[in-house]
Enzyme design. Structure first.
Site, short mmCIF file in Angstrom:
data_model
loop_
_atom_site.label_atom_id
_atom_site.label_comp_id
_atom_site.label_asym_id
_atom_site.label_seq_id
_atom_site.Cartn_x
_atom_site.Cartn_y
_atom_site.Cartn_z
CG HIS A 17 -1.89 1.11 1.28
ND1 HIS A 17 -1.54 2.38 1.66
CD2 HIS A 17 -3.21 1.15 0.98
CE1 HIS A 17 -2.61 3.16 1.61
NE2 HIS A 17 -3.63 2.43 1.18
CG ASP A 19 -0.80 5.93 3.14
OD1 ASP A 19 -0.31 6.84 2.44
OD2 ASP A 19 -2.01 5.85 3.41
CE LYS A 20 1.06 0.55 7.38
NZ LYS A 20 1.79 0.89 8.59
CD GLU A 45 7.32 12.32 9.09
OE1 GLU A 45 6.53 11.51 8.54
OE2 GLU A 45 7.38 12.48 10.32
CD GLU A 58 13.62 17.33 11.39
OE1 GLU A 58 13.04 17.90 10.44
OE2 GLU A 58 13.04 16.62 12.22
CE LYS A 173 -7.76 0.31 1.76
NZ LYS A 173 -8.44 1.61 1.51
CG PHE A 238 -6.33 -3.33 -7.45
CD1 PHE A 238 -5.47 -2.29 -7.79
CD2 PHE A 238 -6.43 -3.69 -6.10
CE1 PHE A 238 -4.73 -1.62 -6.83
CE2 PHE A 238 -5.69 -3.03 -5.13
CZ PHE A 238 -4.84 -2.00 -5.50
CG ASP A 246 -4.02 6.86 -3.36
OD1 ASP A 246 -3.90 8.09 -3.53
OD2 ASP A 246 -4.71 6.37 -2.45
CB ALA A 247 0.18 10.34 -3.30
NE ARG A 252 -1.63 9.36 3.44
CZ ARG A 252 -1.74 9.89 2.21
NH1 ARG A 252 -2.21 11.13 2.06
NH2 ARG A 252 -1.42 9.19 1.15
CE LYS A 253 -4.23 3.44 4.89
NZ LYS A 253 -4.20 4.86 4.48
CE LYS A 273 6.30 10.61 14.89
NZ LYS A 273 5.03 10.89 15.62
CE LYS A 277 12.04 12.07 17.01
NZ LYS A 277 13.40 11.72 17.47
CG ASP A 279 4.04 10.85 19.12
OD1 ASP A 279 3.28 11.10 20.08
OD2 ASP A 279 4.21 11.63 18.17
#
Length: 393
Positions: A17, A19-20, A45, A58, A173, A238, A246-247, A252-253, A273, A277, A279
């Site tokens: 995918h 995003d992945k 990122e 960074e 998906k 598909f 798709d970008a 995002r997931k 990260k 961090k 998060d």
């Protein structure tokens, strides 16, 4: 009181995918820097689209010469990720896509209060809230809809990469709607799968014939019934998948990465990260605590929330919710988990051994519900805190 009879749905996405793909590259960059220096600082990122990958953020090492050397390896790291995922499309190919590296240097000591002396507790690098969750409805103490949505896509990826199902492409998906009776999963009411296929002549029925045996392999016996609704490639063909279709973007997931919507989420993404961090590291710690509470038999379900403030070492709050399934008071659980584990950022990293290159493997098929690995991967999935929590009650 918890609901006992309902249908709940979760989705997963494959390693291909868009995003992945980006999560994978960001975590591969992180692993590369941690391989060089356990205290490396990384905030990476990635953005991907047709024939292009852009990497920014960074990074910091204490040795500036080594930092410059590693900065020169970023393109090779990205191409290796794309190749392993399996992209060799005309408009997204690991050999030919354009890769732009916009990472810049960051001092390893830029965050005051983070790199503390060995005998001091460092402060959190940022404020935030993090949630962990566990439930005894599956062997891995994960919600069934997300755990088996992951399992389907992981099995299809194995079949694709082994050559058993070469018709499949990397992008996919899945989505499962699971019916609960008396609070336990008993049946899949609907199954949705959209998977890229390389043979343009294949119909939705052809794709279902190909994937159904693999799906049945990983689902519990009896959960697929004559009444289960199947939706395989419901829009038809598909063929064009991944960042060409798709970008993609790192982070995002976050619901796919965690509990499929069955538990709260603090909002912070994980991939790219470094473990200073909170998060990332405190979300892992919260899962670790919740899983050990359930493994200890103190509750059937448990949510743990941790909160932090920038520059402050200890969590501002610890909250436990057993959703009406607990055998002990929730306030007692809160006190016990605080006693059983040092929840400062440094304490978490030491307890779970997070300053290692173990993160690229988390980038697809969930950060939770995975087996702990010998090299320290998925250490937050261990249940070795059970006795300590019980003793602290």
């Amino acid at each position: 009181m918890s609901r006992k009879h309902y249908v709940f749905t979760s989705e997963s996405v494959s390693e291909g995918h868009p995003d992945k793909v980006c999560d994978r590259i960001s975590d591969a960059v992180l692993d590369a820097f941690l391989s060089e220096e356990p205290e490396a600082r990384v905030a990476c990122e990635t953005f991907a689209t047709t024939n292009r990958v852009v990497i920014g953020g960074e990074v910091g090492l204490s040795d500036q010469d080594k930092l410059r050397d590693y900065m020169g390896r970023i393109e090779d790291i990205a191409r290796a990720c794309i190749r392993d995922i399996g992209y060799e499309q005309d408009k997204f190919h690991w050999k030919t896509c354009e890769i732009t590296n916009l990472l810049h240097e960051q001092s390893a000591h830029i965050a005051q209060g983070v790199n503390a002396a060995e005998d001091k507790d460092e402060g959190a690098g940022d404020q935030g809230i993090m949630f962990g969750f566990a439930t005894n409805e599956t062997p891995d103490l994960m919600p069934a809809p997300i755990q088996y949505s992951h399992a389907i896509l992981r099995r299809l990826a194995e079949a694709r990469k082994s050559g058993a199902a070469p018709q499949l492409g990397p992008d996919a998906k899945s989505q499962l709607s699971v019916r609960y009776e008396d609070g336990k999963p008993v049946e899949i009411t609907s199954l949705v799968l959209s998977t890229q296929h390389l043979d343009e002549s294949m119909t939705s029925a052809d794709v279902q014939d190909l994937v159904e045996p693999y799906i049945r392999e990983v689902l519990p016996e009896g959960w697929l019934t004559a009444a289960t609704e199947w939706h395989v490639n419901p829009t038809g063909k598909f063929v064009i998948g991944g960042p060409d279709g798709d970008a993609g973007l790192t982070g995002r997931k976050i619901i796919v990465d965690t509990y499929g919507g069955a538990a709260p989420h603090g909002g912070g993404a994980f991939s790219g990260k470094d473990p200073t961090k909170v998060d990332r590291s405190a979300a892992y710690a919260a899962r670790y605590l919740a899983k050990n509470v359930v493994a200890a038999g103190l509750a059937d379900r448990c949510t743990i929330q941790l909160s932090y403030a920038i520059g402050v070492a200890k969590p501002l709050s610890i909250y436990a919710d057993t959703h009406g399934t607990g055998n002990v008071d929730e306030a007692a659980i809160e006190r016990a988990v605080a006693q059983a584990m040092n929840l400062t950022p440094r304490g978490i990293r030491l307890h779970l051994g997070l300053n290692k290159p173990i993160f690229q493997r988390t980038a697809a098929y969930g950060h939770f519900g995975r087996a702990p690995e010998a090299d320290g991967g998925f250490s937050w999935e261990r249940t070795d805190l059970v006795d300590a929590i019980k003793s602290a009650l």
